[in-house]
Design a protein around this motif. Structure first.
Motif, PDB file in Angstrom:
ATOM      1  N   ARG A 101       0.968  -1.077  -0.332  1.00  0.00           N
ATOM      2  CA  ARG A 101      -0.356  -0.419   0.415  1.00  0.00           C
ATOM      3  C   ARG A 101       0.799   1.242   0.164  1.00  0.00           C
ATOM      4  O   ARG A 101       0.903   2.365  -0.966  1.00  0.00           O
ATOM      5  CB  ARG A 101      -0.645   0.277   1.152  1.00  0.00           C
ATOM      6  CG  ARG A 101      -2.291  -0.888   1.059  1.00  0.00           C
ATOM      7  CD  ARG A 101      -3.193  -0.292   2.058  1.00  0.00           C
ATOM      8  NE  ARG A 101      -2.003  -0.515   3.391  1.00  0.00           N
ATOM      9  CZ  ARG A 101      -2.786  -0.990   4.571  1.00  0.00           C
ATOM     10  NH1 ARG A 101      -3.515  -2.454   4.392  1.00  0.00           N
ATOM     11  NH2 ARG A 101      -1.372  -1.550   5.564  1.00  0.00           N
ATOM     12  N   PHE A 102       2.469   1.468   0.909  1.00  0.00           N
ATOM     13  CA  PHE A 102       3.048   2.640   1.092  1.00  0.00           C
ATOM     14  C   PHE A 102       3.388   2.875  -0.188  1.00  0.00           C
ATOM     15  O   PHE A 102       4.053   3.815  -1.157  1.00  0.00           O
ATOM     16  CB  PHE A 102       3.849   2.601   1.856  1.00  0.00           C
ATOM     17  CG  PHE A 102       4.990   3.150   2.243  1.00  0.00           C
ATOM     18  CD1 PHE A 102       4.266   4.449   2.404  1.00  0.00           C
ATOM     19  CD2 PHE A 102       5.716   3.698   1.442  1.00  0.00           C
ATOM     20  CE1 PHE A 102       5.765   5.355   2.791  1.00  0.00           C
ATOM     21  CE2 PHE A 102       7.140   4.218   1.836  1.00  0.00           C
ATOM     22  CZ  PHE A 102       6.826   5.941   2.470  1.00  0.00           C
ATOM     23  N   GLU A 104       1.939   1.454  -3.651  1.00  0.00           N
ATOM     24  CA  GLU A 104       1.418   2.006  -4.752  1.00  0.00           C
ATOM     25  C   GLU A 104       1.022   3.634  -4.106  1.00  0.00           C
ATOM     26  O   GLU A 104       0.610   4.474  -5.271  1.00  0.00           O
ATOM     27  CB  GLU A 104       0.104   1.235  -4.603  1.00  0.00           C
ATOM     28  CG  GLU A 104       0.439  -0.317  -5.228  1.00  0.00           C
ATOM     29  CD  GLU A 104      -0.344  -0.576  -4.638  1.00  0.00           C
ATOM     30  OE1 GLU A 104      -2.171  -0.476  -4.132  1.00  0.00           O
ATOM     31  OE2 GLU A 104       0.019  -1.544  -5.034  1.00  0.00           O
ATOM     32  N   LYS A 105       0.524   4.124  -2.744  1.00  0.00           N
ATOM     33  CA  LYS A 105       0.167   5.017  -2.855  1.00  0.00           C
ATOM     34  C   LYS A 105       1.391   6.229  -3.113  1.00  0.00           C
ATOM     35  O   LYS A 105       0.876   7.083  -3.628  1.00  0.00           O
ATOM     36  CB  LYS A 105      -0.826   5.257  -1.291  1.00  0.00           C
ATOM     37  CG  LYS A 105      -1.179   6.618  -0.958  1.00  0.00           C
ATOM     38  CD  LYS A 105      -2.026   6.159   0.503  1.00  0.00           C
ATOM     39  CE  LYS A 105      -2.726   7.405   0.804  1.00  0.00           C
ATOM     40  NZ  LYS A 105      -3.165   7.137   2.599  1.00  0.00           N
ATOM     41  N   ASN A 106       2.526   6.341  -1.847  1.00  0.00           N
ATOM     42  CA  ASN A 106       3.600   7.302  -1.588  1.00  0.00           C
ATOM     43  C   ASN A 106       4.440   7.086  -3.097  1.00  0.00           C
ATOM     44  O   ASN A 106       5.154   8.515  -3.660  1.00  0.00           O
ATOM     45  CB  ASN A 106       4.131   7.005  -0.795  1.00  0.00           C
ATOM     46  CG  ASN A 106       3.302   7.565   0.409  1.00  0.00           C
ATOM     47  OD1 ASN A 106       1.991   7.993   0.172  1.00  0.00           O
ATOM     48  ND2 ASN A 106       3.123   6.902   1.609  1.00  0.00           N
ATOM     49  N   LEU A 107       4.979   5.931  -3.873  1.00  0.00           N
ATOM     50  CA  LEU A 107       6.108   5.703  -4.312  1.00  0.00           C
ATOM     51  C   LEU A 107       5.873   5.860  -5.787  1.00  0.00           C
ATOM     52  O   LEU A 107       6.504   5.730  -7.098  1.00  0.00           O
ATOM     53  CB  LEU A 107       6.950   4.809  -4.097  1.00  0.00           C
ATOM     54  CG  LEU A 107       7.624   5.127  -2.801  1.00  0.00           C
ATOM     55  CD1 LEU A 107       8.289   3.460  -2.339  1.00  0.00           C
ATOM     56  CD2 LEU A 107       8.654   5.911  -2.378  1.00  0.00           C
TER      57      LEU A 107
END
Length: 120
Positions: A101-102, A104-107
């Protein structure tokens, strides 16, 4: 003097008082303490008080050390709780779902299962 008086006086002269015997009580000698004995008693007293003071100081040290050990055990228990909390937090932060999730969302990365290679 009449005969009766004379007889009385002769009896009186023959009569002797019983001898009084005094019972002598045994002499109780008071024992005097010599200088050497006095010195030994004083030394024994000082030794007794020294050993008593030594025992008391050792007991005080044991009590102080015991209280320090108790305080260290309490702080160790608190640190163990903190370590457990941090380990559970690290486990939750390193879970694969969270990492995906990190990413996909932030990077802006996307998971492509076809590109995953498992190394032996």
């Amino acid at each position: 003097m009449s005969q009766s008086q004379h007889a009385f006086r002769s009896q009186e002269s023959e009569y002797t008082a019983p001898e009084r015997r005094y019972i002598e009580e045994p002499l109780v000698r008071t024992r005097h303490i010599t200088k050497g004995e006095r010195l030994l008693w004083i030394a024994a007293g000082f030794l007794f008080f020294f050993l008593a003071a030594l025992i008391i100081t050792n007991q005080a040290r044991l009590y102080h050390t015991s209280s320090q050990i108790q305080n260290l055990q309490n702080s160790l228990g608190n640190h163990e709780k903190t370590v457990q909390q941090l380990e559970s937090q690290a486990d939750s932060l390193s879970s694969p779902d969270r990492i995906v999730r990190f990413a996909e969302k932030n990077l802006g990365l996307k998971l492509n299962i076809n590109n995953i290679k498992v190394l032996p």
